[in-house]
Every structure is written in C-alpha cells, then in structure tokens.
Design an enzyme around this catalytic site. Structure first.
Site, PDB file in Angstrom:
ATOM      1  N   HIS A 451      -6.650   6.901  11.414  1.00 35.68           N
ATOM      2  CA  HIS A 451      -6.080   5.820  10.889  1.00 35.68           C
ATOM      3  C   HIS A 451      -4.719   6.159  10.245  1.00 35.68           C
ATOM      4  O   HIS A 451      -3.724   5.593  10.390  1.00 35.68           O
ATOM      5  CB  HIS A 451      -7.035   4.907  10.204  1.00 35.68           C
ATOM      6  CG  HIS A 451      -6.429   3.719   9.451  1.00 35.68           C
ATOM      7  ND1 HIS A 451      -6.889   2.770  10.141  1.00 35.68           N
ATOM      8  CD2 HIS A 451      -5.659   3.677   8.514  1.00 35.68           C
ATOM      9  CE1 HIS A 451      -6.254   1.628   9.251  1.00 35.68           C
ATOM     10  NE2 HIS A 451      -5.702   2.301   8.144  1.00 35.68           N
ATOM     11  N   GLU A 452      -5.092   7.057   9.078  1.00 38.89           N
ATOM     12  CA  GLU A 452      -3.787   7.342   8.214  1.00 38.89           C
ATOM     13  C   GLU A 452      -2.723   8.202   8.848  1.00 38.89           C
ATOM     14  O   GLU A 452      -1.628   7.801   8.600  1.00 38.89           O
ATOM     15  CB  GLU A 452      -4.312   7.977   6.879  1.00 38.89           C
ATOM     16  CG  GLU A 452      -5.643   7.319   6.233  1.00 38.89           C
ATOM     17  CD  GLU A 452      -4.888   5.779   5.672  1.00 38.89           C
ATOM     18  OE1 GLU A 452      -3.711   5.570   5.822  1.00 38.89           O
ATOM     19  OE2 GLU A 452      -5.659   5.072   5.164  1.00 38.89           O
ATOM     20  N   HIS A 456      -0.855   4.828  10.898  1.00 33.82           N
ATOM     21  CA  HIS A 456       0.285   4.544   9.886  1.00 33.82           C
ATOM     22  C   HIS A 456       1.394   5.447  10.111  1.00 33.82           C
ATOM     23  O   HIS A 456       2.568   5.378  10.018  1.00 33.82           O
ATOM     24  CB  HIS A 456      -0.177   4.497   8.549  1.00 33.82           C
ATOM     25  CG  HIS A 456      -0.871   3.375   7.976  1.00 33.82           C
ATOM     26  ND1 HIS A 456      -0.710   1.867   8.522  1.00 33.82           N
ATOM     27  CD2 HIS A 456      -2.258   3.396   7.335  1.00 33.82           C
ATOM     28  CE1 HIS A 456      -1.724   1.535   8.138  1.00 33.82           C
ATOM     29  NE2 HIS A 456      -2.712   2.038   7.370  1.00 33.82           N
ATOM     30  N   GLU A 510      -2.491  -2.808   9.704  1.00 35.03           N
ATOM     31  CA  GLU A 510      -4.063  -2.220   9.606  1.00 35.03           C
ATOM     32  C   GLU A 510      -4.348  -2.414  11.090  1.00 35.03           C
ATOM     33  O   GLU A 510      -5.181  -1.368  11.173  1.00 35.03           O
ATOM     34  CB  GLU A 510      -4.774  -2.879   8.587  1.00 35.03           C
ATOM     35  CG  GLU A 510      -4.259  -2.856   7.076  1.00 35.03           C
ATOM     36  CD  GLU A 510      -4.199  -1.478   6.698  1.00 35.03           C
ATOM     37  OE1 GLU A 510      -5.213  -0.514   7.128  1.00 35.03           O
ATOM     38  OE2 GLU A 510      -3.197  -1.011   5.917  1.00 35.03           O
TER      39      GLU A 510
END
Length: 708
Positions: A451-452, A456, A510
C-alpha cells in the site's frame, strides 16, 4: 428541534482498549547523542498537542486542561477525588474511560471516524468533579466551556460529526465562522493556489463584515522581514463571486506552541547525526518560526535524502484527512527507531518495485518516468502525536517532491504488533477463524508494505507544469486504457491533486493504494519477499494462507466500515473505511460467487463473510484491477467528473446496508486501540525513558507528565 438518532453509538468506549507502545529495548540501544536528538524532537511533537486540540473542536483544549487539572490536584489519587466529589465508583470509572479515549484521540471526536464521543457518566458527576477542584472549574470558566460541551450537541445533530459548517457540521479549521460556505472555502483555495500560497499550516476565518483572515501557524506574530511565501503583501483583494472582499494573512496562529516547538527543533539540531539532518532541523525551525511552508518543503526534501537514520523523525502539518476541504493539515510528530531485521524485507520489496510496477493495469504513460527507490524502513515508535497512530506512512504529500526527488515509506512495527487481549473478531466464519487469527498480522504487514510503496508510490500526474509546458506529449496525448481514447483532461498550472479532487481526494487515494495492495498482494514473488513460500503459485501453502487472510481482512473491514457512515448526513467520516467499503463492493460485484455475505437470521446477527479462496487469483484480482485502473487513470488525468461519479457510486450506502447491516455492525463493534506512550526526560545531559501502565490511570499520568 432536530434530535440525535441512536445516541448510544456516541457513548465513550466502556472500557477503552489500551495497549502499551513498547519501545524500551530499541531506545536503550541508542547512543547518548541519538537519545538527545530523539528527546528534543519528541518534545517538539508533544508541544503541538494543543494545536491538534484546537483543530478538533472548540471545547477540546478546555477538556484536556480539565482532565489534567483533576489529575494534578490529587496527584493521580483518583479514589480520593471520588470521595471528595461524592460520586459513585461507576461514575468515576466512566469518567476515566472517557478521559482515556479523549487523550488517545487528542480530542473529543474520534481520530478514526470524526464523530463525537461523549461520557457515559451523568453530567452531574462531571459537575461534581469540577466543584471539587477549583482549578479544573477555572479551566472551563476561563474558556467559556460549559460542562454540557462534553455531551451531545442537542438540537444540532450534524455537529456530532466533523465537516463543512454550511452543511450543519463542525470544523475548527474555520474558527468562529458559522456562515462560511464550502464554495467560499474552495474559491479561496483556488486563489491561494494562484498565489502559490500553500494551505497546510493555515486556518480560515470569515469575519463579521464578510472578509476573510488566513491564520498562519507561526512563532512570530507578524510577517517575516523578508516577506512571506506569497511575497511582501499580506492583504489581497479577491475576485469572482467574492469580488471586492479582502483576504488578510494573519501570522501567529498557535504562536506560543509554535515558538516552543521551534526552540526544541533547534536544540535537536545540536545533536543531529550529520549535516543533512542539521539543515533539515534548521528548515523546520524556520518554517515553525516564520510560518513558511516553502521552508517546510525544503525540510522534506532533506528528509527524503536522509536515508537510513537510526532515529527517524517527521513533524509538522502533514495529513489533510480531517479538513472537510482536504487541504488543511493536522499537526503530527513522529520519532522512531529503526528495526534493522524487519527493514531488510521492506528493502527487498523496494528492490523488486521496478519489476512489479509494470504488472499494474496501466501503461508507462501513466507512471513516473523513472522509479526512484525510496527509503523503506520498519520503525519502532517512541512518539507519535496526532489524533491517531497509523500502521504505515508514505510521505511527503507534495507531488512535486515525490516526482522530482522521491519519498519515504515507513511501517510502524510496534503499532502493527500491538494487540488487545481477547479481542473479538466479528463477521469471520468459524471455519476461517484459525487461519485468520494465525495470519492476520502477517497479511496486514504485507498489505501495508505494498500500500505505502507501490500504492501511494506509483502514478504520474499529467500536467501543464507552467503555461505552454507539459510533462507529457500534449500533441500526441496518451490513450486512456479505460476509454481507449486519447486523454482530454490534465492538471493546469498551479493545480494539485487535492485542489482538483477536493474533499474526497484523501479517501479516493487511500482506495487506489488499497487496490494496488490487493492486486499485487496476489503476486507470490512479493509474498516470498516477506518470508512466505518459495515464489511459486500455491494457494494451499502458507503464502496462500496469508493471501486468503488479506482478502478476508479487507472484506471484513468493508463490512465494519459502515460504522463510519452517518445515516443522518449520509456522509462518510473516515477516509480509509470509505475506501474499504468500496473494495468490498468490488468483491461482491465480481460475480461467480467470489464473495457472498452469508446469513440466515433476519436481523443479520449471524452475518459472516464467505469468500472463495480458489477464485482470488482469477475472479477477485480481475475485478480489483478493473476498478483500480479507473481510479488510477482518472487521478492521473485530473478527470474530476469521472472520478467523482465512480467513487460516489462505489461508496453509496443503500437502504439494506444502512438499515440492516449497520445496526448489526454497531452492536458488534469493538473499541479502537489507544496507545500508552512513553515519555523522555533529560537530566544533566542524559535522557531517561519513562514508561506507563496500560491503564486509564497510567494513560492520564503519561499526559500529565508531558507538561504541554
């Protein structure tokens, strides 16, 4: 007079779930200089507490002072206070529960959910406590905060939730401005973008004569001698529908706190590990002293380049989730130590990124020209001050820095591993419970990592960087994989992701990052990096268990998400949970029985998730990637209309979810964890660590001893 529906959902947790943020072995391994550096940045972080409180609600700072005044008057001997106040055992415990949840959220609105929570004890109990401690009563009187402010906003149910004031909600990012409108806020945001005046450290006030004041957080009460970020001017005449109205820059918001923070940052700089860290602290101090976000951006550039420090820090006005306009940021501060063993796995993930990014469902036209490998570390948190502690972070949020210099990813190990004893797990079928419990933390670590870094960390905003200059071939524009037509929208000069997509940009982003985690989490090569399997596809293996648990966790989060949707305003109160709800809908809409909500009882009291493990790699991944492709392309091309339409459809809560599922979710909800954090104390040039019990009394004592 409007009434508040289902007041019980706003009652404080009884009891709250308190977990210790364990750090001692990692802190004690530091050198004396590293401890001093960590101590001063930690002090700076906590000195911003009152800023956060003011950003939450008008009464939060007074309630904070009230709690600490009670503690200090009796030196934490709560039973003596109970005796003198003449309240029952139950009333005292309910107040302590409320105080603990308040301190864990840095205010009286949930840091995760943005809804108000209120004491379970009767108002008379708090009045009795105030009467027993004159200084506590004085805190309330001086701030003109009635005891009723602890409780429900009777007659104004919308103010039980944070949001735009003109929609009936509360936001102290717009203080003393009950009639300021969303349109006015957005117009001033556009004007600020034109002037290249960044908004993160500001609040906006509408005066009685219809003009506006932009309150800038700074340790100085006037513009710096060399001028502010927008130049020497401090008063501007607005245009458009605000034609003729004035916008005045007012320095010195949170002046006392910002001056103290700048001083601690300067002290930290004396113990920096290298010249880059020292210059980073200098830029922080300049930003916090003068209010310059240009200086803050310089600190972030230096921070990105400060690779692999033993003490990792980041501090300032960072995340914009709680501002309804999604442009003004909450104060937060992080101080942490590197966990070298776990960091090795994340570094391998970074090394694999160039081979993983092409597996995502878009062409190179929608990706950064070159992947700049970021620092990705597993951290053990000493201090995290803000309205809640995340499991992972990907910053800075400035897209120009991200695209030109890079970013950092961190996974917060002692946050991920913090567990509450005997925690219930609703909506997971008994047949899945053993595999779920055995793999939940492992799956979450993989999810956070992807995810990070690859969520992103991916994507290119197609933009006209300055008049007539583009970062793509505008004469032969990229073809959208969604429409199979050349793109027609892009970011104009001065526009940013959040300024274009506005209030839903945080949740949308997100969601995009979570979808990347769900898509690439299916890659057995990534699972091998984290120590699961040998890279070969095998759904019956340990790697398969972790993958299955990851999808189950996302589905469960999607069900639980409706707690954070308010039926009165039909508004989502939490960005991540809105995203997870839309991903659950993607699972449910995938077809072929991939995901089903199973129940036999009309009240859904036996509701469980049925997810076909054998269809994750085919049906599930395909559905996620189709959704992800749209999210990504609409973001990259500034296609606000298409993005808004898609996201509104995917996060729409229909009558079945609102009237059948949500009541059952509320019946089974579990308290969100609050963390008992340590303090650091400097004595004769040496820094000592002070830890606290994971109890209500320990939590309150930790805050009393922070002296903020």
């Amino acid at each position: 007079m409007p009434e508040i529906d289902n007041l019980s959902q706003y009652l404080a947790d009884d009891p709250p779930t308190i977990v210790p943020l364990l750090i001692k072995p990692h802190f004690e391994a530091l050198t004396s200089e590293q401890k001093l550096y960590a101590h001063h940045v930690s002090r700076a972080a906590f000195l911003g507490t009152r800023i956060v409180l003011r950003q939450v609600s008008p009464e939060s700072e007074a309630i904070f002072g009230f709690i600490l005044a009670l503690h200090d008057a009796y030196h934490g001997r709560w039973s003596d206070l109970q005796r003198d106040a003449g309240i029952t055992d139950q009333a005292l415990q309910q107040f302590l529960n409320y105080a603990t949840q308040f301190l864990g959220n840095s205010g009286n609105y949930k840091g995760f959910g943005d809804s108000k929570f209120i004491p379970r004890c009767p108002i008379e109990a708090i009045e009795a406590l105030a009467s027993a401690v004159p200084k506590a009563n004085e805190v309330l009187e001086k701030s003109k905060t009635p005891v009723a402010a602890f409780y429900a906003t009777t007659g104004e149910p919308g103010k039980m939730h944070l949001g735009f004031p003109d929609k009936g909600h509360l936001s102290t990012y717009y203080p003393d401005s009950p009639d300021i409108t969303q349109d006015e806020i957005e117009q001033i945001s556009d004007f600020m973008a034109e002037k290249k005046l960044l908004p993160e450290n500001t609040r906006l006030k509408k005066t009685k004569d219809g003009n506006f004041e932009l309150l800038i957080a700074s340790g100085l009460g006037k513009p710096p001698p060399e001028g502010g970020d927008a130049g020497p001017e401090s008063v501007f005449i607005l245009s458009g529908s605000l034609d003729g109205k004035k916008l005045e820059l007012v320095y010195g918001d949170h002046i006392e706190e910002m001056a103290k923070i700048a001083l601690q940052i300067k002290k930290a700089g004396l113990h920096a590990a290298n010249d880059r860290q020292k210059r980073m602290m200098d830029e922080y101090a300049k930003s916090f002293g003068t209010g310059s976000l240009n200086a803050f951006k310089e600190s972030q550039k230096l921070w990105v380049k400060d690779v692999g420090p033993m003490v990792e820090t980041n501090i300032g006005f960072i995340e914009t989730y709680r501002d309804p306009a999604n442009v003004r940021a909450e104060w937060e501060g992080l101080v942490a130590m590197v966990n070298k063993e776990r960091t090795q796995a994340f570094q391998k993930l970074v090394d694999s990124a160039p081979s993983m990014i092409p597996k995502l469902p878009w062409s190179r036209d929608f990706e950064k020209d070159a992947f700049q490998a970021p620092d990705f570390t597993s951290l053990e948190v000493l201090t995290f001050n803000g309205s809640g502690i995340p499991a992972g972070i990907n910053i800075p949020n400035y897209n120009d820095i991200r695209q030109e210099i890079g970013f950092k990813n961190v996974s917060l190990g002692n946050v991920l591993s913090a567990k509450a004893p005997n925690e219930s797990i609703p909506f997971i079928h008994p047949r899945d419970l053993d595999v779920y419990q055995a793999n939940r933390d492992l799956a979450f670590e993989v999810q956070v990592g992807i995810h990070e870094l690859l969520g992103h960390g991916t994507g290119k905003l197609l933009q006209e960087t300055e008049p007539g200059k583009f970062n793509f071939d505008e004469k032969n524009p990229p073809v959208s994989p969604v429409s199979n037509q050349p793109i027609t929208t892009y970011y104009k000069p001065g526009q940013t992701w959040s300024s274009v997509f506005g209030g839903f940009s945080a949740s949308y982003e997100e969601c995009r990052a979570e979808c990347v985690a769900m898509a690439l989490g299916c890659d057995f090569g990534i699972l091998q990096i984290f120590g699961f399997g040998d890279g070969r596809i095998d759904m019956s293996s340990k790697a398969g268990d972790v993958l299955y648990t990851s999808y189950l966790s996302m589905a469960r989060a999607g069900v639980a998400a409706v707690e954070f949707w308010d039926p009165k305003s039909r508004k989502w109160g939490q960005a991540h949970m809105q995203a997870r709800f839309s991903i659950l809908k993607t699972f449910l809409d995938a077809g072929e029985g991939f995901t089903v909500l199973d129940y036999t009882k009309d009240d859904l009291s036996d509701l469980t998730i049925k997810l076909d493990r054998e269809k994750i790699l085919t049906v599930g991944r395909k559905a996620v990637e189709a959704y992800l492709q749209k999210l990504h392309v609409f973001k990259c091309t500034a296609d606000y209309e298409a993005g808004r339409k898609l996201y509104e459809e995917m996060t729409e809560v229909d009558a079945w979810w609102a009237e059948k599922v949500r009541p059952e979710v509320l019946r089974k909800k579990t308290p969100r964890k609050v963390f008992a954090q340590a303090n650091t104390v400097e004595r004769d040039g040496k820094v000592e660590l002070v830890e606290y019990e994971a109890t209500c009394e320990g939590m309150i004592r930790s805050w009393a001893e922070r002296d903020v």
